[in-house]
Design a protein around this motif. Structure first.
Motif, PDB file in Angstrom:
ATOM      1  N   ILE A   1       7.089  -1.853   9.859  1.00 17.80           N
ATOM      2  CA  ILE A   1       6.567  -0.586   9.334  1.00 17.80           C
ATOM      3  C   ILE A   1       5.328  -0.930   8.513  1.00 17.80           C
ATOM      4  O   ILE A   1       5.433  -1.307   7.334  1.00 17.80           O
ATOM      5  CB  ILE A   1       7.619   0.132   8.464  1.00 17.80           C
ATOM      6  CG1 ILE A   1       8.910   0.308   9.248  1.00 17.80           C
ATOM      7  CG2 ILE A   1       7.089   1.478   7.975  1.00 17.80           C
ATOM      8  CD1 ILE A   1      10.063   0.843   8.422  1.00 17.80           C
ATOM      9  N   PRO A   2       4.136  -0.883   9.099  1.00 14.55           N
ATOM     10  CA  PRO A   2       2.935  -1.380   8.413  1.00 14.55           C
ATOM     11  C   PRO A   2       2.637  -0.670   7.105  1.00 14.55           C
ATOM     12  O   PRO A   2       2.166  -1.291   6.153  1.00 14.55           O
ATOM     13  CB  PRO A   2       1.818  -1.184   9.443  1.00 14.55           C
ATOM     14  CG  PRO A   2       2.348  -0.194  10.422  1.00 14.55           C
ATOM     15  CD  PRO A   2       3.823  -0.381  10.445  1.00 14.55           C
ATOM     16  N   GLU A   3       2.914   0.633   7.029  1.00 15.70           N
ATOM     17  CA  GLU A   3       2.634   1.355   5.791  1.00 15.70           C
ATOM     18  C   GLU A   3       3.501   0.840   4.643  1.00 15.70           C
ATOM     19  O   GLU A   3       3.030   0.658   3.520  1.00 15.70           O
ATOM     20  CB  GLU A   3       2.875   2.861   5.979  1.00 15.70           C
ATOM     21  CG  GLU A   3       2.012   3.502   7.048  1.00 15.70           C
ATOM     22  CD  GLU A   3       2.706   3.532   8.405  1.00 15.70           C
ATOM     23  OE1 GLU A   3       2.373   4.406   9.214  1.00 15.70           O
ATOM     24  OE2 GLU A   3       3.581   2.690   8.640  1.00 15.70           O
ATOM     25  N   LEU A   4       4.784   0.629   4.923  1.00 11.02           N
ATOM     26  CA  LEU A   4       5.688   0.139   3.888  1.00 11.02           C
ATOM     27  C   LEU A   4       5.334  -1.285   3.488  1.00 11.02           C
ATOM     28  O   LEU A   4       5.332  -1.627   2.295  1.00 11.02           O
ATOM     29  CB  LEU A   4       7.133   0.204   4.382  1.00 11.02           C
ATOM     30  CG  LEU A   4       8.208  -0.203   3.374  1.00 11.02           C
ATOM     31  CD1 LEU A   4       8.237   0.781   2.213  1.00 11.02           C
ATOM     32  CD2 LEU A   4       9.576  -0.281   4.034  1.00 11.02           C
ATOM     33  N   LEU A   5       5.021  -2.110   4.477  1.00  9.54           N
ATOM     34  CA  LEU A   5       4.661  -3.502   4.192  1.00  9.54           C
ATOM     35  C   LEU A   5       3.406  -3.563   3.330  1.00  9.54           C
ATOM     36  O   LEU A   5       3.331  -4.336   2.368  1.00  9.54           O
ATOM     37  CB  LEU A   5       4.452  -4.251   5.506  1.00  9.54           C
ATOM     38  CG  LEU A   5       4.188  -5.753   5.406  1.00  9.54           C
ATOM     39  CD1 LEU A   5       5.365  -6.462   4.780  1.00  9.54           C
ATOM     40  CD2 LEU A   5       3.895  -6.332   6.783  1.00  9.54           C
ATOM     41  N   GLN A   6       2.415  -2.737   3.656  1.00 13.90           N
ATOM     42  CA  GLN A   6       1.181  -2.715   2.871  1.00 13.90           C
ATOM     43  C   GLN A   6       1.447  -2.200   1.456  1.00 13.90           C
ATOM     44  O   GLN A   6       0.882  -2.691   0.484  1.00 13.90           O
ATOM     45  CB  GLN A   6       0.139  -1.843   3.563  1.00 13.90           C
ATOM     46  CG  GLN A   6      -1.224  -1.875   2.906  1.00 13.90           C
ATOM     47  CD  GLN A   6      -2.252  -1.087   3.690  1.00 13.90           C
ATOM     48  OE1 GLN A   6      -1.924  -0.411   4.662  1.00 13.90           O
ATOM     49  NE2 GLN A   6      -3.503  -1.164   3.281  1.00 13.90           N
TER      50      GLN A   6
END
Length: 428
Positions: free
Chosen positions: A15-20
């Motif tokens: 989940i790129p948004e959460l990771l970022q």
């Protein structure tokens, strides 16, 4: 024994948004009430940054330590050492810890922005002569899906979970009465956790046993039949707009000659297949070399002389990204238009008969497309994260984790909002 935590953390990584959000979060202010949460989030941040920089396996001792401090139930010890824990409980605990600490657009909370599901429950008296009903609204971060002897698909689970009967005292008649409870979805998030409730307590063994029933979960999941009328209208409007744009940009759908249209379709499919194969080779090369796809594409640009031409544009984009707001920098499914159609992105499986034993594995979808044989169609490839062992597998193998065997069985599925629309129109 930390496979439960490792598999949950791997699901978050796709989940790129959460990771970022985790990797860019600032440390909250020191206070006794927030100290445990601060330490846990900081440990997650350091772990993800280390996974990004290093290519070999990592022992997450610090993360385990702070998780057990934050939630002492994960520090239980059995006869043979640290007890096995529930991966879904671990995932929910981490999400709860992140609430309020990652800024977002919805209620200033990134977790709610990405995962919050809105539900409307109607509790109606089963007696047709008594007009008695109560409507309540609630939110959740995941779908708990009930499994019984009659559930064969994920849609059976949803219907079982959304429609049931309860016994309670009627406010009108004053006696115990059967009430019918129906549930509708009023809010759909970019990402959806589907939790198959496979564990239950057995009094004879004094253990949480496992339901191994085969429950099919699709690669593409459409939740429109379960949405409220208020939510269906904007979804249908968006569907019509996307179709209009697609038909306008693809004249091969026009009223031309049939043979000419077929020729155009063949040419389009051939070009798409060649592009997919080239992209797959780049992704495989990037995985093999330990580099990102961006680095692999940059090397191709330099090789063919495009690097200098794109240098100014790249610098401009970098500057723009550095000054964009939080909503502008979101990637992945959150930037896609509202839709009721979701695509499978990750699966967390459990192998074993009991909740306090067995083994958890995370399966993450990649952009790699391969053919099982020269005559077969291209199919997506998935990464299997089995502790420190990583391997590449076809999507058909992931589908076989639906249950009914002694092997890995799907326990959690992560779906992401898709651009795919009805009638075969695919915008991905």
């Amino acid at each position: 024994n930390t496979c439960y935590m490792a598999s949950a953390l791997q699901m978050f990584r796709c989940i790129p948004e959460l990771l970022q959000g985790i990797c860019s979060v600032e440390s909250p202010q020191e206070s006794r009430s927030h100290a445990l949460t601060k330490n846990l989030i900081e440990a997650m941040k350091l772990l993800y940054l280390e996974l990004t920089e290093r290519k070999e396996s990592i022992s997450p001792y610090t993360m385990v330590h702070h998780l057990r401090n934050y939630a002492p139930q994960f520090a239980e010890v059995g006869m043979a050492g640290p007890a096995q824990q529930d991966a879904e409980e671990c995932l929910s605990t981490i999400l709860q810890a992140l609430l309020g600490h990652l800024p977002g657009n919805k209620h200033n909370c990134l977790v709610r922005e990405l995962f919050q599901i809105g539900l409307k429950k109607t509790c109606r008296n089963s007696d047709p002569t008594i007009m008695e009903e109560q409507v309540t609204s609630e939110t959740t971060m995941r779908f708990p899906l009930i499994i019984d002897s009659k559930t064969n698909t994920i849609h059976d689970c949803i219907q079982k979970t959304f429609n049931y009967e309860i016994q309670k005292k009627s406010a009108i008649s004053g006696i115990e009465t059967t009430f019918n409870v129906t549930t509708e979805i009023t809010e759909l998030p970019p990402y959806l956790f589907a939790h198959f409730v496979r564990f239950f307590w057995r009094n004879d063994t004094q253990k949480k046993a496992k339901i191994c029933r085969d429950v099919h979960f699709p690669v593409i999941l459409d939740l429109l039949p379960y949405c409220s009328a208020e939510l269906r209208n904007p979804i249908a409007r968006n569907l019509a707009e996307q179709k209009a744009l697609y038909l306008k940009s693809h004249p091969i759908w026009g009223d031309g000659d049939v043979d000419d249209n077929e020729r155009k379709w063949a040419e389009t499919e051939k070009a798409e297949a060649q592009a997919e194969m080239a992209q797959a080779e780049r992704l495989k090369a990037a995985l093999a070399s330990g580099r990102s796809l961006r680095e692999e594409l940059q090397e191709d640009d330099d090789q063919y002389g495009y690097g200098e031409e794109m240098e100014d544009e790249t610098q401009a984009n970098t500057t723009a990204n550095a000054t964009t707001s939080h909503s502008d920098r979101l990637e992945g499914c959150s930037s896609r238009p509202l839709s009721s159609i979701y695509e499978l992105r990750a699966v967390l499986t459990h192998q074993g008969r009991f909740a306090d034993s067995g083994h958890y594995i995370a399966w993450i979808k990649t952009g790699i497309m391969e053919r099982a044989s020269p005559r077969s169609a291209l199919q997506p490839m998935w990464l299997k994260f089995d502790d420190e062992k990583i391997s590449l597998h076809p999507e058909e193998e992931v589908k076989r984790t639906s249950g009914g065997s002694e092997g890995p069985i799907a326990y959690l599925c992560l779906y992401g909002r898709s651009r795919a629309l009805a009638e075969g129109l695919n915008f991905d």
